[in-house]
Write a protein that holds these residues in place. Structure first.
Motif, mmCIF file in Angstrom:
data_model
loop_
_atom_site.group_PDB
_atom_site.id
_atom_site.type_symbol
_atom_site.label_atom_id
_atom_site.label_comp_id
_atom_site.label_asym_id
_atom_site.label_seq_id
_atom_site.Cartn_x
_atom_site.Cartn_y
_atom_site.Cartn_z
ATOM 1 N N SER A 22 0.823 -1.215 0.000
ATOM 2 C CA SER A 22 0.000 0.000 0.000
ATOM 3 C C SER A 22 0.854 1.261 0.000
ATOM 4 O O SER A 22 0.454 2.291 -0.526
ATOM 5 C CB SER A 22 -0.967 -0.004 1.178
ATOM 6 N N LYS A 23 2.047 1.186 0.578
ATOM 7 C CA LYS A 23 2.938 2.356 0.584
ATOM 8 C C LYS A 23 3.829 2.427 -0.643
ATOM 9 O O LYS A 23 4.465 3.441 -0.900
ATOM 10 C CB LYS A 23 3.878 2.299 1.810
ATOM 11 N N GLY A 24 3.929 1.299 -1.360
ATOM 12 C CA GLY A 24 4.897 1.232 -2.450
ATOM 13 C C GLY A 24 6.305 1.215 -1.881
ATOM 14 O O GLY A 24 7.253 1.760 -2.462
ATOM 15 N N PRO B 202 5.047 1.554 9.780
ATOM 16 C CA PRO B 202 5.868 2.649 9.267
ATOM 17 C C PRO B 202 5.032 3.922 9.329
ATOM 18 O O PRO B 202 3.856 3.875 9.705
ATOM 19 C CB PRO B 202 6.093 2.246 7.808
ATOM 20 N N SER B 203 5.618 5.048 8.965
ATOM 21 C CA SER B 203 4.815 6.263 8.859
ATOM 22 C C SER B 203 3.771 6.049 7.753
ATOM 23 O O SER B 203 4.035 5.378 6.759
ATOM 24 C CB SER B 203 5.709 7.459 8.542
ATOM 25 N N ALA B 204 2.571 6.624 7.961
ATOM 26 C CA ALA B 204 1.431 6.316 7.086
ATOM 27 C C ALA B 204 1.377 7.245 5.869
ATOM 28 O O ALA B 204 0.426 8.005 5.684
ATOM 29 C CB ALA B 204 0.137 6.391 7.890
ATOM 30 N N ASN B 205 2.412 7.153 5.041
ATOM 31 C CA ASN B 205 2.479 7.961 3.817
ATOM 32 C C ASN B 205 2.997 7.081 2.687
ATOM 33 O O ASN B 205 3.705 6.105 2.948
ATOM 34 C CB ASN B 205 3.442 9.141 4.021
ATOM 35 N N PRO B 206 2.674 7.427 1.441
ATOM 36 C CA PRO B 206 3.286 6.693 0.333
ATOM 37 C C PRO B 206 4.809 6.793 0.435
ATOM 38 O O PRO B 206 5.344 7.793 0.913
ATOM 39 C CB PRO B 206 2.766 7.417 -0.913
ATOM 40 N N ILE C 32 5.959 12.812 2.242
ATOM 41 C CA ILE C 32 5.987 13.585 3.486
ATOM 42 C C ILE C 32 5.172 12.849 4.559
ATOM 43 O O ILE C 32 4.052 12.419 4.304
ATOM 44 C CB ILE C 32 5.390 14.989 3.238
ATOM 45 N N SER C 33 5.733 12.741 5.762
ATOM 46 C CA SER C 33 5.046 12.006 6.828
ATOM 47 C C SER C 33 3.786 12.745 7.276
ATOM 48 O O SER C 33 3.740 13.973 7.288
ATOM 49 C CB SER C 33 5.983 11.823 8.024
ATOM 50 N N PRO C 34 2.742 11.987 7.663
ATOM 51 C CA PRO C 34 1.458 12.575 8.049
ATOM 52 C C PRO C 34 1.405 12.936 9.530
ATOM 53 O O PRO C 34 1.767 12.129 10.381
ATOM 54 C CB PRO C 34 0.461 11.448 7.760
ATOM 55 N N ARG D 262 16.942 10.256 -0.652
ATOM 56 C CA ARG D 262 15.736 11.028 -0.938
ATOM 57 C C ARG D 262 14.579 10.422 -0.153
ATOM 58 O O ARG D 262 14.255 9.256 -0.257
ATOM 59 C CB ARG D 262 15.393 10.992 -2.433
ATOM 60 N N HIS D 263 13.928 11.256 0.661
ATOM 61 C CA HIS D 263 12.911 10.760 1.570
ATOM 62 C C HIS D 263 12.160 11.978 2.066
ATOM 63 O O HIS D 263 12.612 13.088 1.901
ATOM 64 C CB HIS D 263 13.615 10.076 2.741
ATOM 65 N N TYR D 264 11.015 11.774 2.697
ATOM 66 C CA TYR D 264 10.266 12.879 3.301
ATOM 67 C C TYR D 264 10.097 14.024 2.301
ATOM 68 O O TYR D 264 10.155 15.193 2.642
ATOM 69 C CB TYR D 264 10.994 13.423 4.538
ATOM 70 N N ALA D 265 9.921 13.679 1.023
ATOM 71 C CA ALA D 265 10.122 14.676 -0.021
ATOM 72 C C ALA D 265 8.825 15.203 -0.638
ATOM 73 O O ALA D 265 7.939 14.432 -0.977
ATOM 74 C CB ALA D 265 11.004 14.086 -1.117
HETATM 75 MG MG MG Z 1 8.623 6.926 7.002
#
Ligand code: MG
Ligand code: TXA
Length: 327
Positions: A52-54, A139-143, A147-149, A230-233
């Motif tokens: 679901s997050k890819g 994990p954090s609930a974002n694709p 960006i983290s929710p 690259r993350h939280y982008a």
């Molecule tokens: Mg995360």
């Protein structure tokens, strides 16, 4: 994912617990960011987190438990350093990586010998885990790489149609993810700066070792595989300026500014997000991801972000900025 499912938004913890028990994916609030929870003992559910997050399978998941004794059940060793840290900082924004027992699934740890565990400092989260009566991988609930929710709506915007439910517990108090510390050997090592300042940890156990800069190997073959460059982008390009520079927009471009403290800018900006009027890094952290999202929604050419002091939560904020800026 091709097919869309109905994502329900609700506030009843027992509904969320029942969903987890029956193998569903439920996002829930923590004090740091919203997590995307699944029963850590159910491999199908855990596999769905990655889908679901890819998210690539080489990036391990944190297991959330309701107290330190539940954490000890997952590991072959709970050394003195872990006990000290757990006593001082759990429940709270600290994840400890410890040697896993065999029954902890390799899917959760991405095949690594260690499992990341934390006791979240949010009453709703702990009640959920207790009612579900099992460890919760989240994990954090974002694709992936987004960006983290920090509120339920952020989760809906990113994962609506891909997960079963979202437990709405209001905005997250801290706003950046947990600090991850590995205790796999005798050198406690910082894997990710986060919501618990490094200095605060060092007051309890002495100096933390740092990982060498992980470049350019954005792959599985590293101790902290989730620390991708690259993350939280945001989708919009992001440029970082130093804290003492006057921010000026790029001529002819639609520019947004992410800043803090009194005005340090001149010129015409499309949007300015001042996440704190003073220099309170806790307030900066609490507003950081929401501000980044808001700027990202403005169809800008570039986001310019003022960096933070490298102390306290500033370390985590600068880390997130650098990953957000990486192309
Ligand atoms: Mg995360
Ligand atoms: O605050 C948080 O930590 C949030 C909330 C939901 O708890 N969770 C979170 O999870 O940020 P995630 O998956 O977005 O980031 C977890 C980080 C990743 O960098 C991952 O690679 C690392 O922790 N991690 C988890 N388990 C690990 C392990 N066994 N060994 C090394 N690193 C691990």
């Amino acid at each position: 994912m091709s097919s869309s499912i109905k994502t329900t938004l609700f506030t009843d913890v027992s509904v969320a617990a029942e969903m987890l028990r029956s193998g569903r994916l439920v996002a829930f609030p923590t004090e740091t960011v919203y997590g995307l929870g699944a029963d850590a003992t159910n491999s199908d559910s855990v596999a769905r987190i990655f889908e679901s997050k890819g998210r690539p399978r080489f990036d391990p998941l944190i297991v959330h438990v309701h107290d330190a004794s539940a954490a000890a059940d997952l590991v072959t060793e709970f050394p003195e350093t872990a006990q000290k840290l757990a006593e001082a900082f759990w429940p709270g924004p600290l994840t400890l990586v410890l040697p896993k027992k065999d029954h902890v699934s390799d899917l959760v740890t991405a095949g690594l010998a260690g499992v990341g565990i934390r006791v979240p400092g949010n009453d709703t989260a702990r009640e959920l885990i207790k009612l579900a009566d099992r460890p919760v991988a989240a994990p954090s609930a974002n694709p992936f790489s987004g960006i983290s929710p920090t509120c339920a709506q952020h989760v809906m915007d990113g994962l609506g149609g891909r997960i079963d439910g979202i437990l709405d517990g209001g905005p997250c108090r801290i706003g950046v993810e947990s600090t991850v510390v590995s205790l796999l050997d005798n050198k406690p090592t910082l894997f990710r700066p986060g919501g618990l300042p490094v200095e605060t940890i060092e007051e309890v156990i002495g100096p933390l070792h740092r990982l060498p800069v992980q470049q350019p190997a954005d792959t599985a073959a590293q101790p902290a595989p989730g620390m991708l460059s690259r993350h939280y982008a945001p989708d919009t390009g992001l440029r970082i300026i130093s804290a003492d520079t006057t921010a000026v927009p790029v001529p002819g471009k639609r520019c947004g500014l992410l800043t803090w403290g009194p005005s340090h800018e001149s010129g015409e900006w499309q949007q300015i997000e001042r996440i704190c009027a003073g220099d309170d890094l806790r307030q900066c952290a609490a507003n950081f991801f929401a501000a980044l999202r808001s700027l990202d929604a403005q169809n800008l050419d570039v986001i310019i972000a003022r960096s933070f002091p490298e102390t306290g939560l500033g370390l985590a904020l600068n880390d997130r900025l650098q990953r957000a800026a990486h192309t």
